[in-house]
Scaffold this active site. Structure first.
Site: not given
Length: 313
Positions: A232, A261, A280
């Site tokens: 993360r 994000e 991601h």
């Protein structure tokens, strides 16, 4: 039952079927839901299926029928689990669905740092090999994995998968987790930082891991080490990482997750030349998302049968 998907676009853009959920009732699909619209969107839901939508007292205040929340994710820091527990709402996550995919992407980033495939591909595409005086123009430094030490922070299913692959590459493995067991590879974090050529993060984001990789942590790492984060974004201080990279303290970083994000316009590490960033997508191979959908459906089926599994609250 009425099943509301609040951010379906985060798991499918038309390539993954949602039909498996329709056996349980009416499925209402929202590609994405703005924060200010969440409360109204889930007002009549009996179940919410989501990935990153924030569910808290404000966004759930109108959901009087809600009894189940199912996550398209392992992490659940976007859910107020205490509120859900108080209101008899069961929350279930999808654990271990992405182990192989994240492990694979971790090594894709590591190998990009050490083999520079992207740089060499661009070098060739731009016609530079045609002008080379030698058959093998090693203009970008490359290195072997064998014999190097990898430090794995977070030693759950993904961390252990990374260790297995690392050992196949004939690497030495150090690992850190808060609760020690009998694994001889486990050590203190400071020892891992000081002795690892590559440090890769696979721990969950919580109060104790938030920005655990900061100016002090990077300073403790081996000079010229590589830092990899597929966990993360919140586990690292991006400004401190930029300093460590630009100063030469770290040789490279491979990053798949950021604290904000999509990426913030002023993200400190954007454009840093020795930092490889992917958006991601470590968890997102097609096979992985198919597996995820199966787990989400199984979780809902188990809840409806009176035997819920993967409950996180």
């Amino acid at each position: 039952m009425k099943i509301v998907l609040t951010d379906a676009q985060t798991v499918t853009q038309g390539d993954l079927s949602l039909d498996g959920l329709r056996e349980f009732g009416e499925v209402i699909v929202h590609p994405l839901t703005a924060y200010e619209d969440i409360a109204e969107t889930v007002r009549d839901a009996d179940a919410i299926i989501l990935n990153k939508t924030p569910l808290n007292p404000e966004t759930l205040r109108l959901a009087s029928h809600l009894r189940y929340i199912g996550l398209f994710a392992t992490g659940y820091n976007n859910i107020d689990t205490a509120y859900c527990r108080e209101h008899n709402i069961t929350v279930c996550n999808a654990g271990s669905y992405s182990t192989n995919a994240v492990c694979q992407h971790t090594f894709a980033l590591i190998l990009e740092c050490l083999n520079r495939v992207g740089d060499y591909s661009r070098f060739t595409a731009e016609g530079n090999w045609k002008e080379s005086k030698t058959f093998s123009p090693f203009v970008f430094p490359i290195n072997e994995l064998a014999g190097k030490t990898i430090g794995i922070v977070g030693f759950g299913s993904i961390g252990r998968a990374v260790a297995k692959v690392a050992e196949a590459f004939e690497m030495k493995v150090l690992a850190y987790k808060r609760n020690r067991d009998g694994d001889k590879r486990l050590c203190d974090l400071d020892y891992l930082l000081a002795n690892s050529d590559i440090v890769t993060v696979h721990c969950p984001l919580n109060d104790s891991s938030y920005r655990m990789f900061n100016e002090e942590t990077f300073r403790k790492m081996k000079d010229g080490a590589i830092f990899i984060n597929t966990a993360r974004g919140g586990v690292m201080d991006e400004a401190a990482l930029k300093i460590a990279l630009e100063s030469g303290k770290l040789s490279y970083a491979g990053i798949d997750t950021l604290e904000q994000e999509p990426m913030a316009k002023d993200c400190p590490i954007c454009g840093v030349k020795n930092c490889f960033i992917t958006p991601h997508i470590a968890w997102a191979p097609m096979e992985t998302r198919e597996r995820l959908m199966g787990i989400v459906c199984d979780n809902l089926r188990a809840f409806l049968s009176g035997n819920p599994k993967n409950v996180v609250n």
